[in-house]
Design a protein around this motif. Structure first.
Motif, PDB file in Angstrom:
ATOM      1  N   ASN A 119      32.302  45.510  42.672  1.00 58.71           N
ATOM      2  CA  ASN A 119      33.638  44.978  42.891  1.00 58.71           C
ATOM      3  C   ASN A 119      34.658  45.898  42.267  1.00 58.71           C
ATOM      4  O   ASN A 119      34.514  46.344  41.138  1.00 58.71           O
ATOM      5  N   ASP A 120      35.694  46.178  43.039  1.00 62.86           N
ATOM      6  CA  ASP A 120      36.869  46.901  42.579  1.00 62.86           C
ATOM      7  C   ASP A 120      38.030  46.360  43.385  1.00 62.86           C
ATOM      8  O   ASP A 120      37.989  46.362  44.613  1.00 62.86           O
ATOM      9  N   ASP A 121      39.070  45.887  42.715  1.00 62.39           N
ATOM     10  CA  ASP A 121      40.194  45.328  43.468  1.00 62.39           C
ATOM     11  C   ASP A 121      41.096  46.417  44.052  1.00 62.39           C
ATOM     12  O   ASP A 121      41.985  46.132  44.828  1.00 62.39           O
ATOM     13  N   PHE A 122      40.869  47.671  43.673  1.00 62.04           N
ATOM     14  CA  PHE A 122      41.580  48.832  44.205  1.00 62.04           C
ATOM     15  C   PHE A 122      43.046  48.913  43.824  1.00 62.04           C
ATOM     16  O   PHE A 122      43.702  49.867  44.184  1.00 62.04           O
ATOM     17  N   ASP A 123      43.599  47.961  43.108  1.00 59.62           N
ATOM     18  CA  ASP A 123      44.982  47.993  42.645  1.00 59.62           C
ATOM     19  C   ASP A 123      45.948  48.488  43.719  1.00 59.62           C
ATOM     20  O   ASP A 123      46.659  49.463  43.559  1.00 59.62           O
TER      21      ASP A 123
ATOM     22  N   ASP B 199      41.437  50.762  35.134  1.00 59.69           N
ATOM     23  CA  ASP B 199      41.214  50.022  36.376  1.00 59.69           C
ATOM     24  C   ASP B 199      39.704  49.868  36.508  1.00 59.69           C
ATOM     25  O   ASP B 199      39.011  50.812  36.862  1.00 59.69           O
ATOM     26  N   THR B 200      39.192  48.697  36.191  1.00 55.70           N
ATOM     27  CA  THR B 200      37.744  48.515  36.092  1.00 55.70           C
ATOM     28  C   THR B 200      37.051  48.389  37.447  1.00 55.70           C
ATOM     29  O   THR B 200      37.626  47.915  38.414  1.00 55.70           O
ATOM     30  N   VAL B 201      35.798  48.823  37.450  1.00 56.90           N
ATOM     31  CA  VAL B 201      34.880  48.659  38.578  1.00 56.90           C
ATOM     32  C   VAL B 201      33.574  48.134  37.995  1.00 56.90           C
ATOM     33  O   VAL B 201      33.090  48.646  36.981  1.00 56.90           O
ATOM     34  N   ILE B 202      32.996  47.110  38.645  1.00 54.36           N
ATOM     35  CA  ILE B 202      31.708  46.552  38.236  1.00 54.36           C
ATOM     36  C   ILE B 202      30.666  46.896  39.283  1.00 54.36           C
ATOM     37  O   ILE B 202      30.918  46.766  40.478  1.00 54.36           O
TER      38      ILE B 202
ATOM     39  N   PRO C 239      44.470  45.368  38.035  1.00 58.83           N
ATOM     40  CA  PRO C 239      43.271  46.171  38.286  1.00 58.83           C
ATOM     41  C   PRO C 239      42.061  45.676  37.497  1.00 58.83           C
ATOM     42  O   PRO C 239      41.515  46.385  36.672  1.00 58.83           O
ATOM     43  N   ASP C 240      41.663  44.459  37.739  1.00 58.61           N
ATOM     44  CA  ASP C 240      40.506  43.869  37.083  1.00 58.61           C
ATOM     45  C   ASP C 240      39.447  43.534  38.134  1.00 58.61           C
ATOM     46  O   ASP C 240      39.763  43.332  39.300  1.00 58.61           O
ATOM     47  N   SER C 241      38.193  43.478  37.704  1.00 63.32           N
ATOM     48  CA  SER C 241      37.083  43.256  38.626  1.00 63.32           C
ATOM     49  C   SER C 241      36.415  41.924  38.346  1.00 63.32           C
ATOM     50  O   SER C 241      36.214  41.551  37.193  1.00 63.32           O
ATOM     51  N   ARG C 242      36.055  41.221  39.429  1.00 63.76           N
ATOM     52  CA  ARG C 242      35.330  39.951  39.336  1.00 63.76           C
ATOM     53  C   ARG C 242      34.284  39.933  40.433  1.00 63.76           C
ATOM     54  O   ARG C 242      34.608  40.154  41.598  1.00 63.76           O
ATOM     55  N   LEU C 243      33.053  39.659  40.057  1.00 57.67           N
ATOM     56  CA  LEU C 243      31.961  39.641  41.021  1.00 57.67           C
ATOM     57  C   LEU C 243      31.127  38.382  40.817  1.00 57.67           C
ATOM     58  O   LEU C 243      30.519  38.203  39.762  1.00 57.67           O
TER      59      LEU C 243
ATOM     60  N   SER D 214      32.729  39.860  35.091  1.00 60.18           N
ATOM     61  CA  SER D 214      34.130  40.240  35.162  1.00 60.18           C
ATOM     62  C   SER D 214      34.452  41.289  34.108  1.00 60.18           C
ATOM     63  O   SER D 214      33.800  41.372  33.066  1.00 60.18           O
ATOM     64  N   ALA D 215      35.455  42.099  34.426  1.00 60.02           N
ATOM     65  CA  ALA D 215      35.952  43.105  33.503  1.00 60.02           C
ATOM     66  C   ALA D 215      37.467  43.124  33.626  1.00 60.02           C
ATOM     67  O   ALA D 215      37.998  43.326  34.720  1.00 60.02           O
ATOM     68  N   SER D 216      38.156  42.884  32.515  1.00 60.23           N
ATOM     69  CA  SER D 216      39.613  42.814  32.500  1.00 60.23           C
ATOM     70  C   SER D 216      40.166  43.890  31.581  1.00 60.23           C
ATOM     71  O   SER D 216      39.812  43.940  30.400  1.00 60.23           O
TER      72      SER D 216
END
Length: 122
Positions: free
Chosen positions: A57-61, A41-44, A68-72, A31-33
Protein backbone atom coordinates in the motif's frame (compact mmCIF):
# COMPACT_ATOMS: atom_id res chain seq x y z
CA UNK A 1 -0.94 -7.91 17.59
CA UNK A 2 -2.27 -4.55 18.71
CA UNK A 3 1.14 -2.89 18.99
CA UNK A 4 2.88 0.11 17.53
CA UNK A 5 6.39 1.53 17.40
CA UNK A 6 7.85 4.94 16.57
CA UNK A 7 11.03 4.63 14.52
CA UNK A 8 13.26 6.71 12.24
CA UNK A 9 13.94 5.77 8.63
CA UNK A 10 17.72 6.01 8.68
CA UNK A 11 19.90 6.11 6.71
CA UNK A 12 18.37 7.34 3.45
CA UNK A 13 16.76 4.45 1.59
CA UNK A 14 16.34 2.37 4.77
CA UNK A 15 13.71 -0.40 4.79
CA UNK A 16 12.39 -1.48 8.21
CA UNK A 17 11.06 -5.06 8.52
CA UNK A 18 8.60 -6.37 11.12
CA UNK A 19 7.26 -9.85 11.81
CA UNK A 20 4.25 -11.24 13.60
CA UNK A 21 2.73 -14.63 14.26
CA UNK A 22 -0.59 -15.14 12.54
CA UNK A 23 -3.26 -17.81 12.50
CA UNK A 24 -5.53 -18.71 9.58
CA UNK A 25 -8.44 -16.32 9.41
CA UNK A 26 -6.72 -13.48 11.27
CA UNK A 27 -7.56 -10.10 9.76
CA UNK A 28 -5.03 -7.36 10.37
CA UNK A 29 -4.51 -3.68 9.71
CA UNK A 30 -0.90 -2.73 8.95
CA UNK A 31 -0.33 1.02 9.02
CA UNK A 32 2.52 3.49 8.86
CA UNK A 33 2.00 7.18 9.63
CA UNK A 34 4.67 9.78 8.98
CA UNK A 35 5.35 12.11 11.88
CA UNK A 36 6.30 14.85 9.39
CA UNK A 37 4.56 14.33 6.04
CA UNK A 38 6.91 16.80 4.36
CA UNK A 39 9.80 14.40 5.03
CA UNK A 40 8.35 10.88 4.88
CA UNK A 41 5.86 9.19 2.53
CA UNK A 42 5.46 5.63 3.76
CA UNK A 43 4.96 2.46 1.74
CA UNK A 44 4.02 -0.90 3.31
CA UNK A 45 4.86 -4.28 1.75
CA UNK A 46 3.27 -7.46 3.19
CA UNK A 47 5.15 -10.73 2.64
CA UNK A 48 5.07 -14.40 3.59
CA UNK A 49 7.88 -16.33 5.32
CA UNK A 50 9.54 -17.10 1.97
CA UNK A 51 9.74 -13.40 1.11
CA UNK A 52 6.97 -13.48 -1.49
CA UNK A 53 5.17 -10.15 -1.72
CA UNK A 54 1.47 -10.60 -0.94
CA UNK A 55 0.33 -6.98 -1.11
CA UNK A 56 1.48 -3.40 -0.74
CA UNK A 57 0.00 0.00 0.00
CA UNK A 58 1.10 3.49 -0.92
CA UNK A 59 -1.36 6.36 -1.09
CA UNK A 60 0.95 8.11 -3.60
CA UNK A 61 0.29 11.56 -2.05
CA UNK A 62 -1.51 12.79 -5.15
CA UNK A 63 -3.26 15.72 -3.52
CA UNK A 64 -2.83 18.05 -0.60
CA UNK A 65 -5.90 16.58 1.11
CA UNK A 66 -4.37 13.07 1.23
CA UNK A 67 -1.69 12.51 3.85
CA UNK A 68 1.24 10.32 2.73
CA UNK A 69 0.46 7.47 5.11
CA UNK A 70 -0.09 3.79 4.32
CA UNK A 71 -2.87 1.47 5.51
CA UNK A 72 -3.25 -2.13 4.44
CA UNK A 73 -6.07 -4.42 5.54
CA UNK A 74 -5.14 -8.03 4.90
CA UNK A 75 -5.59 -11.57 6.09
CA UNK A 76 -3.49 -14.50 7.23
CA UNK A 77 -3.91 -17.73 5.28
CA UNK A 78 -1.64 -20.12 7.20
CA UNK A 79 -0.16 -20.37 10.70
CA UNK A 80 3.33 -19.00 11.15
CA UNK A 81 5.41 -15.88 10.81
CA UNK A 82 4.35 -13.11 8.45
CA UNK A 83 6.30 -10.00 7.56
CA UNK A 84 5.76 -6.41 6.55
CA UNK A 85 8.15 -3.62 5.71
CA UNK A 86 7.99 0.15 5.81
CA UNK A 87 10.02 2.45 3.59
CA UNK A 88 9.94 6.03 2.33
CA UNK A 89 9.04 6.75 -1.28
CA UNK A 90 8.68 10.44 -1.93
CA UNK A 91 6.59 10.16 -5.08
CA UNK A 92 4.43 7.50 -6.69
CA UNK A 93 7.01 6.87 -9.41
CA UNK A 94 10.04 7.19 -7.08
CA UNK A 95 11.28 10.28 -8.93
CA UNK A 96 15.08 10.61 -8.54
CA UNK A 97 14.61 14.40 -8.34
CA UNK A 98 12.69 13.86 -5.08
CA UNK A 99 14.67 11.10 -3.31
CA UNK A 100 13.74 9.56 0.01
CA UNK A 101 15.49 11.03 3.01
CA UNK A 102 16.71 9.54 6.23
CA UNK A 103 17.78 10.40 9.72
CA UNK A 104 16.48 11.02 13.21
CA UNK A 105 13.93 13.58 11.94
CA UNK A 106 12.44 11.12 9.41
CA UNK A 107 10.21 9.26 11.88
CA UNK A 108 6.99 7.30 11.49
CA UNK A 109 4.66 5.17 13.60
CA UNK A 110 4.13 1.57 12.49
CA UNK A 111 1.10 -0.29 13.85
CA UNK A 112 -0.22 -3.84 13.69
CA UNK A 113 -3.85 -4.11 14.80
CA UNK A 114 -6.08 -7.17 14.76
CA UNK A 115 -9.16 -6.35 12.72
CA UNK A 116 -12.44 -8.11 13.25
CA UNK A 117 -16.18 -7.62 13.47
CA UNK A 118 -15.90 -6.07 16.93
CA UNK A 119 -12.80 -3.91 16.44
CA UNK A 120 -14.47 -1.03 14.57
CA UNK A 121 -11.25 0.12 12.93
CA UNK A 122 -11.69 3.29 10.88
Amino acid sequence: MNTSAVLPLAPSGDVDWFRFYGSPGDLVLLSASADDTEKVDTVIVYADAEGNEIAFNDDFDRGSSIAPDSRLYTGVSAPGLWYFSVQDRRTWFNDPRNPSGGGADHTYTASLVQAGPDSYIT
